[in-house]
Write a protein that holds these residues in place. Structure first.
Motif, PDB file in Angstrom:
ATOM      1  N   LYS A  44      31.142 -26.372  26.600  1.00 25.67           N
ATOM      2  CA  LYS A  44      29.700 -26.649  26.536  1.00 25.67           C
ATOM      3  C   LYS A  44      29.339 -27.841  27.412  1.00 25.67           C
ATOM      4  CE  LYS A  44      29.926 -27.278  22.103  1.00 25.67           C
ATOM      5  NZ  LYS A  44      31.362 -26.972  21.958  1.00 25.67           N
ATOM      6  N   THR A  45      30.075 -28.921  27.224  1.00 26.08           N
ATOM      7  CA  THR A  45      29.804 -30.115  28.033  1.00 26.08           C
ATOM      8  C   THR A  45      29.962 -29.812  29.514  1.00 26.08           C
ATOM      9  OG1 THR A  45      30.542 -31.551  26.235  1.00 26.08           O
ATOM     10  CG2 THR A  45      30.521 -32.496  28.445  1.00 26.08           C
ATOM     11  N   SER A  46      31.037 -29.112  29.839  1.00 28.73           N
ATOM     12  CA  SER A  46      31.274 -28.780  31.247  1.00 28.73           C
ATOM     13  C   SER A  46      30.135 -27.935  31.807  1.00 28.73           C
ATOM     14  CB  SER A  46      32.592 -28.028  31.385  1.00 28.73           C
ATOM     15  OG  SER A  46      33.637 -28.754  30.783  1.00 28.73           O
ATOM     16  N   PHE A  79      24.216 -37.848  27.239  1.00 29.88           N
ATOM     17  CA  PHE A  79      25.631 -37.524  27.157  1.00 29.88           C
ATOM     18  C   PHE A  79      26.139 -37.507  25.719  1.00 29.88           C
ATOM     19  CE2 PHE A  79      25.033 -39.082  31.437  1.00 29.88           C
ATOM     20  CZ  PHE A  79      25.673 -38.102  32.167  1.00 29.88           C
ATOM     21  N   GLN A  80      27.192 -36.721  25.545  1.00 31.86           N
ATOM     22  CA  GLN A  80      27.804 -36.601  24.222  1.00 31.86           C
ATOM     23  C   GLN A  80      28.265 -37.970  23.711  1.00 31.86           C
ATOM     24  OE1 GLN A  80      30.864 -33.638  24.212  1.00 31.86           O
ATOM     25  NE2 GLN A  80      31.004 -33.593  21.988  1.00 31.86           N
ATOM     26  N   ALA A  81      28.888 -38.741  24.600  1.00 33.93           N
ATOM     27  CA  ALA A  81      29.238 -40.131  24.266  1.00 33.93           C
ATOM     28  C   ALA A  81      28.322 -41.019  25.099  1.00 33.93           C
ATOM     29  CB  ALA A  81      30.693 -40.419  24.595  1.00 33.93           C
ATOM     30  N   LEU A 154      20.754 -32.030  26.850  1.00 32.28           N
ATOM     31  CA  LEU A 154      21.204 -32.862  25.734  1.00 32.28           C
ATOM     32  C   LEU A 154      22.535 -32.327  25.229  1.00 32.28           C
ATOM     33  CD1 LEU A 154      17.772 -32.143  24.710  1.00 32.28           C
ATOM     34  CD2 LEU A 154      18.353 -34.526  24.225  1.00 32.28           C
ATOM     35  N   ASP A 155      23.536 -33.188  25.226  1.00 24.71           N
ATOM     36  CA  ASP A 155      24.864 -32.773  24.782  1.00 24.71           C
ATOM     37  C   ASP A 155      25.108 -33.334  23.382  1.00 24.71           C
ATOM     38  OD1 ASP A 155      27.322 -31.643  24.724  1.00 24.71           O
ATOM     39  OD2 ASP A 155      28.174 -32.827  26.372  1.00 24.71           O
ATOM     40  N   GLU A 156      24.908 -32.498  22.393  1.00 22.65           N
ATOM     41  CA  GLU A 156      25.044 -32.895  20.987  1.00 22.65           C
ATOM     42  C   GLU A 156      24.357 -34.233  20.694  1.00 22.65           C
ATOM     43  OE1 GLU A 156      28.896 -32.376  19.288  1.00 22.65           O
ATOM     44  OE2 GLU A 156      29.516 -31.038  20.885  1.00 22.65           O
ATOM     45  N   PRO A 157      23.039 -34.265  20.890  1.00 22.76           N
ATOM     46  CA  PRO A 157      22.329 -35.542  20.776  1.00 22.76           C
ATOM     47  C   PRO A 157      22.221 -36.051  19.341  1.00 22.76           C
ATOM     48  CG  PRO A 157      20.771 -33.771  21.049  1.00 22.76           C
ATOM     49  CD  PRO A 157      22.130 -33.163  21.208  1.00 22.76           C
TER      50      PRO A 157
HETATM   51 MG   LIG Z   1      31.231 -31.452  24.492  1.00 21.51          MG
END
Ligand SMILES: [Mg+2]
Ligand SMILES: Nc1ncnc2c1ncn2[C@@H]1O[C@H](COP(=O)(O)OP(=O)(O)OP(=O)(O)O)[C@@H](O)[C@H]1O
Lengths: 236, 266
Positions: A44-46, A79-81, A154-157
């Protein structure tokens, strides 16, 4: 400006010989909220980073309706982090505006407003690196929204937000979407996915396994893996 | 006692004039203790009376080294940031060379600068040899690789953190360097202070290019070398204590000025 459709053709991102995402064939239209779901490590992030254009493609192509350079100016990414710059909260949020030449006073004023909206109004002067996980995500959201992007990834915001904060953030996102911001967001929260999604991308092993309208996907996923994932079973 | 004898031999070896046969371990202790004590008291008196010569060479030490530090930082810090954000073909090699240059022997730097600045050298016309400027040039050459290497190390870490965000925000190369230098300023200060420490204590290169001329290019380190050569250990030690005090004072002051010790600030 007309940015959509976004078209990916056989787009691949490979690192150290491993395929992180792809080959991806995808056409995204300019309306609605797209939710990306899939198990941990599915890509997902990629996929989001690939669509945003901050990772180099190892194959295939990705094109917006306008020149890519132009398109990049109107996108935001959470970002996720979340990345905390070693500055105060308000300076973090104001930073994207400062980059495009907005005067300091004006940038701070707007940053202050956004900080209030995401619930960081009390911590303006605090060092961002000292924030809690949830506060960091709120900061990252405000920082991404302050340029008023046409497309927001949005990556897992809401990954480390409590229930109430999650609802508040969802409200902000819904409002942004209503104002025409195109949201493309990954999440592990199926409730949230159902609340926000207009269309769903189900990612598995780096590929788009299903791409369906939300009501169709949540009623009956097209594949056995999709059904297993929705049930919370192990997906092979 | 073989151990005591070898101690004495070492002590003799450290002395500029050899008085081999008269030395016993007991006298050795007496000597060095009184030198130390004499050095301390003399340092105290030199400072208490603000000895004119001492003040002059201390200020010159400070002026030369702080100028060198400023010039070196202006060159080395942006260069370090540039090396971090910019990928080019010879980047790895540049970094390796930079690291290797950290170990540059100061005497050799002094020699090369001497050759360049001497009357017959390429920059001879400027008449810089045996001036503080020559000493500054030598010190800059010595500490630029050091500052750049240390700065590069810490900025690379920071860039690892910032990379995704700064790329996503469409920053220009210049804006990236700016962000790294500003947000990494605490670590960069450490790099600069390491450079300062190396420069203020350096003697080999500035002796060669400065010449240790009284009232012109004499600084604390070259004065110490001179007094040691003359056998005036007490004075040499006194100057040494002043040098240490100066280095510590500058460190504390810079830290104080930049508030790096207060919690949570960068
Ligand atoms: Mg991810
Ligand atoms: N830079 C990289 N180099 C090598 N492998 C990577 C790199 N980045 C990610 N991966 C691998 O690619 C796969 C997909 O990672 P990705 O972060 O896209 O997953 P994800 O779907 O976002 O997972 P999660 O739900 O845990 O966030 C993972 O197996 C990961 O280990």
């Amino acid at each position: 400006m007309q940015m959509f459709p976004l078209v990916a053709k056989q787009a691949v991102v490979r690192r150290q010989g491993k395929v992180l995402a792809g080959p991806i064939d995808l056409t995204l239209q300019g309306q609605g909220v797209t939710i990306v779901i899939g198990p941990n490590g599915a890509g997902k992030t990629s996929l989001l980073k690939m669509l945003h254009g901050i990772v180099r493609l190892n194959g295939g192509s990705l094109s917006w309706a306008c020149p890519t350079v132009e398109a990049r100016k109107h996108q935001g990414f959470v970002f996720q982090a979340p990345v905390m710059m070693r500055r105060s909260v308000i300076e973090n949020i104001a930073y994207p505006l400062r980059l495009i030449g907005v005067a300091k006073a004006e940038a701070r004023l707007r940053a202050q407003d956004w900080a209030g909206q995401v619930g960081l109004g009390h911590a303006l002067k605090q060092q961002a690196t000292m924030l809690s996980g949830g506060e960091r995500q709120k900061l990252a959201l405000a920082r991404a929204l302050i340029r008023d992007p046409q497309v927001l990834f949005l990556d897992e915001p809401c990954a480390s937000l409590d229930g109430r904060a999650t609802r508040e953030i969802e409200e902000i996102l819904t409002r942004a979407a209503a104002n025409g911001t195109r949201l493309i967001m990954s999440t592990h929260n199926m409730g949230q996915a159902q609340r926000l999604a207009d269309e769903v991308i189900f990612v598995l092993h780096g590929k788009i396994h299903e791409f369906l309208p939300a009501e169709v996907f949540f009623a009956s996923p097209a594949t056995q893996q999709g059904r297993a994932f929705l049930r919370g079973d192990i997906v092979e | 006692m073989p151990i005591a004898r070898s101690d004495a031999v070492i002590w003799i070896w450290q002395q500029p004039c050899y008085t081999v046969e008269t030395v016993t371990p007991a006298r050795r202790n007496l000597y060095s203790m009184s030198d130390l004590w004499g050095g301390l008291t003399q340092a105290f008196w030199l400072l208490a009376t603000m000895d004119a010569d001492l003040v002059e060479i201390s200020l010159r030490s400070l002026r030369v080294t702080l100028t060198a530090l400023l010039v070196a930082s202006v060159v080395a810090l942006p260069f370090a940031a540039f090396l971090v954000v910019r990928r080019f073909r010879l980047r790895r090699m540049t970094i390796a060379v930079l690291n290797a240059l950290m170990g540059l022997p100061p005497v050799v730097v002094g020699l090369v600068v001497y050759v360049f600045l001497s009357r017959s050298g390429p920059f001879g016309v400027f008449g810089l040899l045996f001036t503080p400027t020559a000493m500054i040039i030598a010190q800059v050459i010595i500490i630029v690789p050091l500052i750049a290497s240390i700065a590069h190390q810490s900025l690379r870490e920071l860039w690892g953190d910032y990379h995704d965000l700064l790329i996503s925000l469409n920053t220009t190369q210049f804006q990236r360097i700016q962000a790294l230098l500003w947000d990494g300023r605490r670590a960069l200060l450490t790099a600069a202070l390491a450079g300062f420490g190396r420069a203020i204590g350096e003697v080999g290169a500035i002796m060669i290019v400065g010449g240790n001329i009284d009232h012109a290019t004499r600084v604390l380190t070259t004065a110490i070398a001179l007094e040691t050569g003359k056998g005036d250990f007490a004075l040499a030690l006194a100057l040494g204590f002043v040098l240490i005090a100066l280095a510590v004072a500058v460190n504390l002051m810079i830290h104080r000025l930049s508030h790096t010790e207060s919690e949570g600030r960068w």
